[in-house]
Design a protein around this motif. Structure first.
Motif, PDB file in Angstrom:
ATOM      1  N   GLY A  64      64.771  66.172 -33.654  1.00 46.98           N
ATOM      2  CA  GLY A  64      65.377  64.858 -32.972  1.00 46.98           C
ATOM      3  C   GLY A  64      64.349  63.744 -32.900  1.00 46.98           C
ATOM      4  O   GLY A  64      64.467  62.867 -32.432  1.00 46.98           O
ATOM      5  N   MET A  65      63.169  64.044 -33.357  1.00 48.98           N
ATOM      6  CA  MET A  65      62.050  63.061 -33.197  1.00 48.98           C
ATOM      7  C   MET A  65      62.302  61.667 -33.840  1.00 48.98           C
ATOM      8  O   MET A  65      62.964  61.650 -35.007  1.00 48.98           O
ATOM      9  N   ARG A  66      61.969  60.502 -33.203  1.00 49.93           N
ATOM     10  CA  ARG A  66      62.375  59.259 -33.717  1.00 49.93           C
ATOM     11  C   ARG A  66      61.194  58.642 -34.649  1.00 49.93           C
ATOM     12  O   ARG A  66      60.054  58.863 -33.911  1.00 49.93           O
ATOM     13  N   VAL A  67      61.281  58.277 -35.628  1.00 47.13           N
ATOM     14  CA  VAL A  67      60.248  57.941 -36.500  1.00 47.13           C
ATOM     15  C   VAL A  67      60.562  56.746 -36.852  1.00 47.13           C
ATOM     16  O   VAL A  67      61.487  56.239 -37.216  1.00 47.13           O
ATOM     17  N   VAL A  68      59.510  55.661 -36.519  1.00 44.65           N
ATOM     18  CA  VAL A  68      59.600  54.251 -37.234  1.00 44.65           C
ATOM     19  C   VAL A  68      58.684  53.765 -38.334  1.00 44.65           C
ATOM     20  O   VAL A  68      58.754  52.608 -38.406  1.00 44.65           O
ATOM     21  N   SER A  69      58.060  54.993 -38.958  1.00 39.80           N
ATOM     22  CA  SER A  69      57.280  54.463 -40.134  1.00 39.80           C
ATOM     23  C   SER A  69      57.270  55.500 -41.208  1.00 39.80           C
ATOM     24  O   SER A  69      58.434  56.081 -41.059  1.00 39.80           O
ATOM     25  N   ASP A  70      56.392  55.650 -42.141  1.00 42.61           N
ATOM     26  CA  ASP A  70      56.518  56.764 -43.006  1.00 42.61           C
ATOM     27  C   ASP A  70      56.137  58.032 -42.185  1.00 42.61           C
ATOM     28  O   ASP A  70      55.534  58.008 -40.976  1.00 42.61           O
ATOM     29  N   LEU A 125      64.701  54.338 -47.059  1.00 40.95           N
ATOM     30  CA  LEU A 125      65.807  55.539 -46.594  1.00 40.95           C
ATOM     31  C   LEU A 125      66.537  54.607 -45.600  1.00 40.95           C
ATOM     32  O   LEU A 125      66.218  53.755 -45.069  1.00 40.95           O
ATOM     33  N   GLU A 126      67.731  55.063 -45.542  1.00 37.82           N
ATOM     34  CA  GLU A 126      68.660  54.685 -44.401  1.00 37.82           C
ATOM     35  C   GLU A 126      68.551  54.987 -43.069  1.00 37.82           C
ATOM     36  O   GLU A 126      67.955  56.111 -42.751  1.00 37.82           O
ATOM     37  N   GLU A 127      68.732  54.079 -42.115  1.00 41.49           N
ATOM     38  CA  GLU A 127      68.396  54.241 -40.548  1.00 41.49           C
ATOM     39  C   GLU A 127      69.312  55.471 -40.320  1.00 41.49           C
ATOM     40  O   GLU A 127      70.671  55.622 -40.775  1.00 41.49           O
ATOM     41  N   GLY A 128      68.812  56.256 -39.244  1.00 37.72           N
ATOM     42  CA  GLY A 128      69.720  57.119 -38.907  1.00 37.72           C
ATOM     43  C   GLY A 128      69.184  58.652 -38.911  1.00 37.72           C
ATOM     44  O   GLY A 128      67.982  58.913 -39.392  1.00 37.72           O
ATOM     45  N   PRO A 129      69.862  59.932 -38.776  1.00 37.60           N
ATOM     46  CA  PRO A 129      69.547  61.189 -38.988  1.00 37.60           C
ATOM     47  C   PRO A 129      69.361  61.521 -40.322  1.00 37.60           C
ATOM     48  O   PRO A 129      70.061  60.985 -41.389  1.00 37.60           O
ATOM     49  N   HIS A 130      68.304  62.408 -40.674  1.00 36.76           N
ATOM     50  CA  HIS A 130      67.863  62.889 -41.963  1.00 36.76           C
ATOM     51  C   HIS A 130      67.303  64.506 -41.633  1.00 36.76           C
ATOM     52  O   HIS A 130      66.837  64.659 -40.619  1.00 36.76           O
ATOM     53  N   LEU A 159      65.554  58.345 -38.121  1.00 39.08           N
ATOM     54  CA  LEU A 159      64.681  57.265 -38.558  1.00 39.08           C
ATOM     55  C   LEU A 159      65.327  56.133 -37.987  1.00 39.08           C
ATOM     56  O   LEU A 159      66.353  55.791 -37.959  1.00 39.08           O
ATOM     57  N   ASP A 160      64.221  55.265 -37.569  1.00 38.01           N
ATOM     58  CA  ASP A 160      64.574  54.130 -36.582  1.00 38.01           C
ATOM     59  C   ASP A 160      63.389  53.010 -37.022  1.00 38.01           C
ATOM     60  O   ASP A 160      62.668  52.452 -35.909  1.00 38.01           O
ATOM     61  N   ARG A 161      63.410  52.610 -38.023  1.00 43.39           N
ATOM     62  CA  ARG A 161      62.279  51.436 -38.568  1.00 43.39           C
ATOM     63  C   ARG A 161      62.803  50.260 -38.156  1.00 43.39           C
ATOM     64  O   ARG A 161      62.100  49.198 -37.778  1.00 43.39           O
ATOM     65  N   GLN A 162      64.134  49.871 -37.975  1.00 44.62           N
ATOM     66  CA  GLN A 162      64.558  48.786 -37.709  1.00 44.62           C
ATOM     67  C   GLN A 162      65.096  48.254 -36.195  1.00 44.62           C
ATOM     68  O   GLN A 162      65.817  49.429 -35.654  1.00 44.62           O
ATOM     69  N   GLN A 163      65.224  47.106 -35.703  1.00 42.24           N
ATOM     70  CA  GLN A 163      65.706  47.061 -34.422  1.00 42.24           C
ATOM     71  C   GLN A 163      67.341  46.742 -34.724  1.00 42.24           C
ATOM     72  O   GLN A 163      67.557  46.261 -35.626  1.00 42.24           O
TER      73      GLN A 163
END
Length: 287
Positions: free
Chosen positions: A40-46, A91-96, A119-123
């Motif tokens: 469940g970790m939120r990742v904002v970059s590579d 990659l698309e935003e969301g779960p991977h 994955l949460d790169r975008q606001q």
């Protein structure tokens, strides 16, 4: 099972057991673990995927399967301590998902370990869709639009006081794209420029701000003739002068005199106007 018998020099015996021992063929398989990311970790970059793998014989290599793509497995760098640098820009935003499997030097495959990260790169992106930026409004006005994010929308709020207070907006939560609608009584605010602020929060915790500029105009333009004065006598050709002003600005100004009429060109920043008239061709005594 195992049973142990011990006999001393005097002939005394002690029996220990029996103890049952179960043989598990899986105990000889490599065992993998994922250290980063955690579930469940939120990742904002590579993302640097790292972990460990142990085996009694020795680990040969570790294989990764990303998002269930078993046709294109990826071999990690290292063995007992392994890693893989994942670029997330495309990659698309969301779960991977990440699935990790270890292999020992004898070719034995361990049990796969799988986890899901976010994955949460975008606001979140908010847009007013029914009006153009800079629109002129009066009275009760409705603003309609959309808010979107690949992780789904948790909440949407709006502010009319520069962000000091945000009021909640009713939306269909958790959707990646949802519509909204709010109503504002512009008479509660002074004429002139105003900014409507939106604050959206996605399911991963990212916050996106969006501002919409509009102009309030609830006051009619002030128009006055200053020359000639009321009741003043004129004849032949004469000039009519005055001013036309408004908080927001006057866009069009028209005049009529008897059966004559026309428009007056406005100069930005100049409230005053004039028009030349001719009373000779008409029998009208006033206009």
């Amino acid at each position: 099972n195992i049973m142990i018998t011990a006999t001393d020099q005097g002939g005394n015996k002690t029996i220990e057991g029996p103890h049952n021992i179960w043989y598990d063929p899986k105990s000889d398989l490599p065992v993998c673990g994922i250290t980063n990311p955690y579930p469940g970790m939120r990742v904002v970059s590579d993302l640097n995927i790292v972990g460990t793998c142990i085996d009694d014989d020795a680990v040969s290599y570790v294989e990764l399967v990303l998002d269930g793509d078993k046709d294109h497995p990826i071999r990690a760098e290292g063995a007992e301590f392994w890693s893989y640098k994942l670029k997330t820009l495309d990659l698309e935003e969301g779960p991977h998902t990440i699935q990790v499997t270890g292999y020992d030097i004898n070719g034995l495959q361990g049990k796969p370990v799988t986890l899901t990260w976010q994955l949460d790169r975008q606001q979140p992106l908010t847009q007013v869709t029914d009006k153009e930026m800079g629109i002129l409004v009066s009275g009760n006005v409705k603003f309609e639009g959309t808010v979107s994010d690949g992780n789904g929308i948790k909440s949407l709020e709006y502010s009319v006081d520069g962000g000091k207070y945000f009021a909640p907006v009713k939306i269909n939560e958790k959707k990646q794209l949802t519509n909204f609608s709010i109503s504002i009584n512009s008479k509660d605010f002074p004429d002139g420029p105003a900014i409507l602020w939106f604050r959206a929060t996605d399911m991963a915790g990212s916050i996106g701000l969006y501002s919409f500029l509009y102009f309030i105009d609830n006051t009619k333009p002030a128009v006055r003739i200053v020359s000639p004065a009321d009741g003043e006598l004129v004849n032949g050709k004469f000039t009519v002068a005055g001013y036309a002003k408004d908080t927001i600005g006057v866009t069009e100004l028209y005049w009529s005199y008897g059966n004559q009429k026309g428009s007056i060109d406005l100069v930005p920043g100049n409230h005053y106007w004039s028009v030349n008239l001719d009373s000779t061709p008409t029998k009208e005594k006033s206009g």
